[in-house]
Design a protein around this motif. Sequence first.
Motif, PDB file in Angstrom:
ATOM      1  N   LEU A  39      -9.980  -7.956  -0.317  1.00  0.00           N
ATOM      2  CA  LEU A  39      -8.643  -7.747  -0.891  1.00  0.00           C
ATOM      3  C   LEU A  39      -7.562  -8.197   0.083  1.00  0.00           C
ATOM      4  O   LEU A  39      -6.595  -8.861  -0.310  1.00  0.00           O
ATOM      5  CB  LEU A  39      -8.433  -6.256  -1.176  1.00  0.00           C
ATOM      6  CG  LEU A  39      -8.563  -5.746  -2.582  1.00  0.00           C
ATOM      7  CD1 LEU A  39      -8.243  -4.264  -2.636  1.00  0.00           C
ATOM      8  CD2 LEU A  39      -7.752  -6.512  -3.565  1.00  0.00           C
ATOM      9  N   GLU A  40      -7.736  -7.834   1.346  1.00  0.00           N
ATOM     10  CA  GLU A  40      -6.747  -8.218   2.352  1.00  0.00           C
ATOM     11  C   GLU A  40      -6.662  -9.742   2.477  1.00  0.00           C
ATOM     12  O   GLU A  40      -5.577 -10.302   2.624  1.00  0.00           O
ATOM     13  CB  GLU A  40      -7.083  -7.584   3.699  1.00  0.00           C
ATOM     14  CG  GLU A  40      -6.006  -7.779   4.742  1.00  0.00           C
ATOM     15  CD  GLU A  40      -6.224  -7.000   6.028  1.00  0.00           C
ATOM     16  OE1 GLU A  40      -5.389  -7.163   6.939  1.00  0.00           O
ATOM     17  OE2 GLU A  40      -7.216  -6.238   6.134  1.00  0.00           O
ATOM     18  N   ILE A  75       1.002  -5.694   2.963  1.00  0.00           N
ATOM     19  CA  ILE A  75       1.429  -5.037   1.716  1.00  0.00           C
ATOM     20  C   ILE A  75       2.951  -4.889   1.714  1.00  0.00           C
ATOM     21  O   ILE A  75       3.622  -5.227   0.721  1.00  0.00           O
ATOM     22  CB  ILE A  75       0.746  -3.662   1.543  1.00  0.00           C
ATOM     23  CG1 ILE A  75      -0.770  -3.830   1.361  1.00  0.00           C
ATOM     24  CG2 ILE A  75       1.365  -2.888   0.379  1.00  0.00           C
ATOM     25  CD1 ILE A  75      -1.566  -2.526   1.509  1.00  0.00           C
ATOM     26  N   LEU A  92      -2.675  -0.817  -3.539  1.00  0.00           N
ATOM     27  CA  LEU A  92      -3.270  -1.438  -2.355  1.00  0.00           C
ATOM     28  C   LEU A  92      -3.177  -0.500  -1.153  1.00  0.00           C
ATOM     29  O   LEU A  92      -4.106  -0.429  -0.340  1.00  0.00           O
ATOM     30  CB  LEU A  92      -2.586  -2.773  -2.045  1.00  0.00           C
ATOM     31  CG  LEU A  92      -2.869  -3.908  -3.025  1.00  0.00           C
ATOM     32  CD1 LEU A  92      -2.024  -5.132  -2.676  1.00  0.00           C
ATOM     33  CD2 LEU A  92      -4.341  -4.262  -3.057  1.00  0.00           C
ATOM     34  N   LYS A  96      -6.241   0.820   0.981  1.00  0.00           N
ATOM     35  CA  LYS A  96      -6.214   0.677   2.436  1.00  0.00           C
ATOM     36  C   LYS A  96      -6.481   2.018   3.109  1.00  0.00           C
ATOM     37  O   LYS A  96      -7.238   2.107   4.088  1.00  0.00           O
ATOM     38  CB  LYS A  96      -4.867   0.117   2.897  1.00  0.00           C
ATOM     39  CG  LYS A  96      -4.764  -0.018   4.396  1.00  0.00           C
ATOM     40  CD  LYS A  96      -3.433   0.357   5.024  1.00  0.00           C
ATOM     41  CE  LYS A  96      -2.502   1.279   4.367  1.00  0.00           C
ATOM     42  NZ  LYS A  96      -2.247   2.533   5.119  1.00  0.00           N
ATOM     43  N   ALA A 145      -7.234  -5.206  -8.722  1.00  0.00           N
ATOM     44  CA  ALA A 145      -6.287  -5.574  -7.671  1.00  0.00           C
ATOM     45  C   ALA A 145      -6.526  -7.017  -7.224  1.00  0.00           C
ATOM     46  O   ALA A 145      -5.576  -7.776  -7.005  1.00  0.00           O
ATOM     47  CB  ALA A 145      -6.389  -4.617  -6.498  1.00  0.00           C
TER      48      ALA A 145
END
Length: 155
Positions: A39-40, A75, A92, A96, A145
């Motif tokens: 995701l990052e 973010i 997000l 996290k 996401a």
Amino acid sequence: MVSEPVKRLQESVAKYQATVATALERLPTGVVLTLAASLENHLRNALESHMPGLSSKLAKDLYGTGPLGTFSGKIKIARAFGILPAALAAELTKIKDIRNDFAHSEANLTFQTPDIEKQVRALEIGEQSTAKSSQEIFLKAVSLATSALIAAKKS
């Protein structure tokens, strides 16, 4: 009477089984860390697609110890520049935080650990249903996401 080679083999098998059992217990940690890293990376790609003047030197300055060096920083910057809607930025951040709990805990966390389950069930983008496990909700939230971050990437 068991021979010495057979005894050593039995001990080795027992150690191996214990290692496998430990790995399986820790499997949720690997799942969470891997998916959060993915995701990052998608968030980084979305950010960079909005940076036409990004050079490799500037990227080194921004990432690493710079303002985009953490998931949280990415973010916040993406939200500030309107790349992410507030709701996605909030989700997000929750993901996290779950990632950080798994990464920094000395305990063997699972999706059934009460605090983790509470955090996962607070995710709003995963399909919520009492029939779904926390792991399924987390996986769905990460999937949604990811799709949103791919859509946020400027072509």
